[in-house]
Scaffold this active site. Sequence first.
Site, short mmCIF file in Angstrom:
data_model
loop_
_atom_site.label_atom_id
_atom_site.label_comp_id
_atom_site.label_asym_id
_atom_site.label_seq_id
_atom_site.Cartn_x
_atom_site.Cartn_y
_atom_site.Cartn_z
N SER A 1 -3.60 2.63 4.24
CA SER A 1 -2.51 1.87 3.56
C SER A 1 -2.46 1.78 1.90
CB SER A 1 -2.85 0.21 3.86
OG SER A 1 -2.00 -1.00 2.92
N LYS A 2 -1.12 1.70 1.67
CA LYS A 2 -1.59 2.38 -0.30
C LYS A 2 -1.98 0.49 -1.01
CE LYS A 2 0.94 4.59 -3.84
NZ LYS A 2 -0.56 5.53 -4.55
N ALA A 3 -3.40 0.37 -0.36
CA ALA A 3 -3.17 -0.89 -0.98
C ALA A 3 -4.31 -0.87 -2.80
CB ALA A 3 -4.36 -1.79 -0.47
N TYR B 1 -8.13 0.81 -5.02
CA TYR B 1 -8.04 1.75 -5.83
C TYR B 1 -9.15 0.79 -7.08
CZ TYR B 1 -3.86 4.35 -4.52
OH TYR B 1 -3.22 5.29 -3.76
#
Length: 316
Positions: free
Chosen positions: A158-160, A164
Amino acid sequence: MSVKKTEKIWHNGKFIAWDDAKIHVLSHVVSYGSGIFEGIRCYNTPQGPAIFRLKDHMRRLINSGKIYRMELPFSVEELSNAACEVVRANHMGACYVKPIVLRGYGQVGVNPVGTPIEVYMACWEWGKYLGEEALEKGVDVCVSSWTRIAPNTLPAMSKAAANYMNSQLIKLEALANGYVEGIALDTHGYVSEGSGENLCIVKDGTVITPPLAASVLPGITRDTVITLCGELGLPIVEQMIPREMLYIADEAFFCGTAVEITPLRSIDRIPVGKGGRGPVTRQLQEEFFAVVNGAKRDVHNWLTPVGIPVGAASTR
Ligand SMILES: Cc1ncc(COP(=O)(O)O)c(C=O)c1O
């Protein structure tokens, strides 16, 4: 990297002024990192500005949300149309398009149920992520002392936004020690990826990239590289990479929307191969840029023209 603002941002189906795209400080995303996003490049092509692998990015956005039980109120088609609209509305040519989905203002506890899901899309001009010379000369990187998020903690697929925070630790440590970027190992000690890009090495003519099980984002550029390798007859395998293979690789490169295909010149001050861009990396770069710039026939339908006639878009 400061942003050069454009005029309009798309919000839940309508355009708002760039300066009006604000959220309340008590929005769920601020305390709990409950946002997902994409980073997409629009390239100038002979047919006008065109967005690279737009639907694949939007599919990944929807999947990023699904993992976190965030149902997006827009389809892949609607989101893709919005991306084209935002580029058109801002009269942009080559640019970076960023869809952001966040849990907004409503609940102030960890439980996100009942918080509104807000969808934004912005675009702005973006140059070469790791510097102008990086694509040709390569960059100096290190192996991070920070481990990539473990699979049973934050899901790497998931590019959550929350992921980051881990990326920031990797990036900040690398910069503090005089490197351009850091490579994280996974929780088993195998090579994972950079703070914001996937990684490939080349050993004895074979391109090797870590599998999804090594806590990597399923990168769309990574997938593009895998496809291009197949077409160019370059053997490619997805395989766990022990750290020391980085030091004895013939070539190594990062791949991602931001870095595109960027060679690694040294890792932990050990030169990669001869200490510059190798022939396989160069061949892949040439093929990649021919595809994204529309110089080659788009056999995969990877480019979506945004609908601005050639020459009418700003080249800002
Ligand atoms: C952590 C991470 N890995 C890999 C990538 C590369 O993915 P893509 O090629 O889809 O941009 C990115 C960029 O989105 C990223 O942030």
